[in-house]
Design an enzyme around this catalytic site. Structure first.
Site, PDB file in Angstrom:
ATOM      1  N   TYR A 298       0.854  -1.198   0.000  1.00 24.86           N
ATOM      2  CA  TYR A 298       0.000   0.000   0.000  1.00 24.86           C
ATOM      3  C   TYR A 298       0.885   1.242   0.000  1.00 24.86           C
ATOM      4  CZ  TYR A 298      -4.345   2.515   1.168  1.00 24.86           C
ATOM      5  OH  TYR A 298      -5.472   3.333   1.156  1.00 24.86           O
ATOM      6  N   TYR A 349      -5.181   5.415  -7.595  1.00 24.96           N
ATOM      7  CA  TYR A 349      -5.459   5.243  -6.170  1.00 24.96           C
ATOM      8  C   TYR A 349      -6.927   4.873  -6.006  1.00 24.96           C
ATOM      9  CZ  TYR A 349      -6.224   6.571  -1.267  1.00 24.96           C
ATOM     10  OH  TYR A 349      -6.568   6.584   0.054  1.00 24.96           O
TER      11      TYR A 349
END
Length: 397
Positions: A298, A349
């Protein structure tokens, strides 16, 4: 190799195109998510009417400005009945863990075909200013007077602490941004497809010292969906099943407090908060970091990739800077290719879901930047407010 759980498998992934912030209108979040779910069903070779479970994260929030609702999906997509619908709390830290929520439902017999979906539009609320837009409360009173108005400001303090403790240089953050951008160059759906040089990185506008423009993830829109079912049922579907080898979510109190309040010991402050998740993944699977062939970490901010490499044991504590600067995370020539899809820094994203999609494609052997002979992929959720999470997938068979 027969490591780990392997009682459920991912059988379908689907995604919309990715858009720059403001580019997905007039579609709604419901429409984007519905398109991703239908694409995942098509990929799996099932009817959407076979979905009987929803496993969300981020409190079923679509970003911070909207909600996802199971009844809306049922009405819109024609799903006749669901037997399970639940969500992990907090934000993007639950991305990988949402597959564990799906697994729990399937293993318990509460559902047979569970979809996890995330959709994001930012016209109601830019994620980068989420704390500044909040009304004052006891927690925000620690943040707002200090100018800590968004996640990037909070992460900048952790990054500075890591630099102070271990001598970590901005060159390491640059290497993460540059190598991730390189991985995005040949991906048709990537938002950023122009090479990033080290000179451009260091000339980048400082947003939250020591973090510059290129240390921040993109502000994009779109949706991604993943379908999980039992390993037994997965054998009869269109794709070779990708087994779930290990999955965990949670975290230590010290990390959750530090993300918003600080005042934590260095062990947790200069970290990604993922160390307890890593331990559980290794315990479940019998694997170690050295068994992982590709890591989808992440990457909302570059320093947090570095700290995850330490927390998952790809390098020692405090050694992340030197490890990254050595070229270890490069797709071409690195010892552990990281974010081969361009990540949230350069592809899009969608609050962690692109990492799971890439992990599935790597295990199918169909990724655009395929890691040769990859057997195990790690995908993570967070660093973010608790829970944070991790997921290990095995090669499709």
């Amino acid at each position: 190799m027969s490591n780990g759980l392997r009682d459920v498998a991912i059988v379908g992934v689907g995604a919309t195109p990715y858009y720059k912030r403001g580019g997905s209108a007039p579609q709604t979040n419901l429409e984007l998510a519905g398109k991703a779910i239908l694409a995942a069903c098509e990929d799996a070779g099932i009817s959407v009417k076979e979905i009987d479970g929803f496993a969300y994260y981020s409190g079923a929030g679509a970003g911070y400005g909207d909600k996802m609702d199971t009844a809306d999906f049922m009405e819109t997509l024609g799903i006749p009945e669901v037997t399970f619908t639940a969500s992990l709390t907090s934000g993007g830290g639950g991305a990988a863990g949402s597959i564990g929520l799906a697994r729990a439902a399937i293993v318990a017999g509460d559902a047979t075909t569970v979809v996890t979906v995330m959709t994001l539009q930012q016209h109601k609320q830019r994620l980068g200013s989420v704390f500044a837009a909040s009304a004052p409360d006891p927690i925000n009173s620690f943040l707002q007077p200090s100018g800590l108005s968004g996640p990037g400001h909070l992460m900048s303090v952790l990054a500075r602490r890591h630099m102070h403790l271990y001598g970590t240089r901005r060159d390491a953050f640059a290497e993460i941004a540059i190598s991730t951008r390189e991985n995005a160059l040949n991906r048709p759906k990537a938002i950023q497809k122009k090479p990033l040089t080290k000179e451009e990185y260091f000339n980048g506008r400082i947003i939250a010292d020591p973090l510059c423009l290129y240390d921040f993830c993109l502000e994009t829109e779109g949706a991604v969906a993943v379908i999980t079912t039992s390993a037994e049922r997965a054998k009869d579907l269109r794709q070779k099943p990708v087994p779930v080898v290990a999955v965990a979510h949670g975290g230590r109190r010290e990390w959750g407090r530090a993300f918003a309040w600080y005042g934590m010991p260095d062990e947790y402050f200069a970290s990604s908060g993922n160390a307890p998740i890593a331990k559980r993944l290794w315990d479940q699977s019998g694997l170690t970091a050295q068994d992982i062939d590709v890591a989808l970490l992440y990457d909302h901010f570059t320093p947090m990739v570095l700290m995850q490499l330490e927390d998952y044991g790809f390098c020692g504590k405090g050694e992340g800077g030197e490890f990254v600067e050595s070229g270890a995370i490069r797709y071409k020539g690195g010892s552990i290719p990281v974010n081969t899809h361009g990540g949230q820094l350069s592809e899009a994203y969608i609050i962690g879901m692109t990492h799971i999609k890439e992990a599935v494609e790597q295990m199918r052997g169909t990724a655009i930047n395929q890691v040769a002979d990859a057997e195990f992929a790690l995908a993570t959720g967070g660093p973010a407010s608790l829970p944070v999470s991790g997921l290990i997938l095995g090669s499709a068979a």
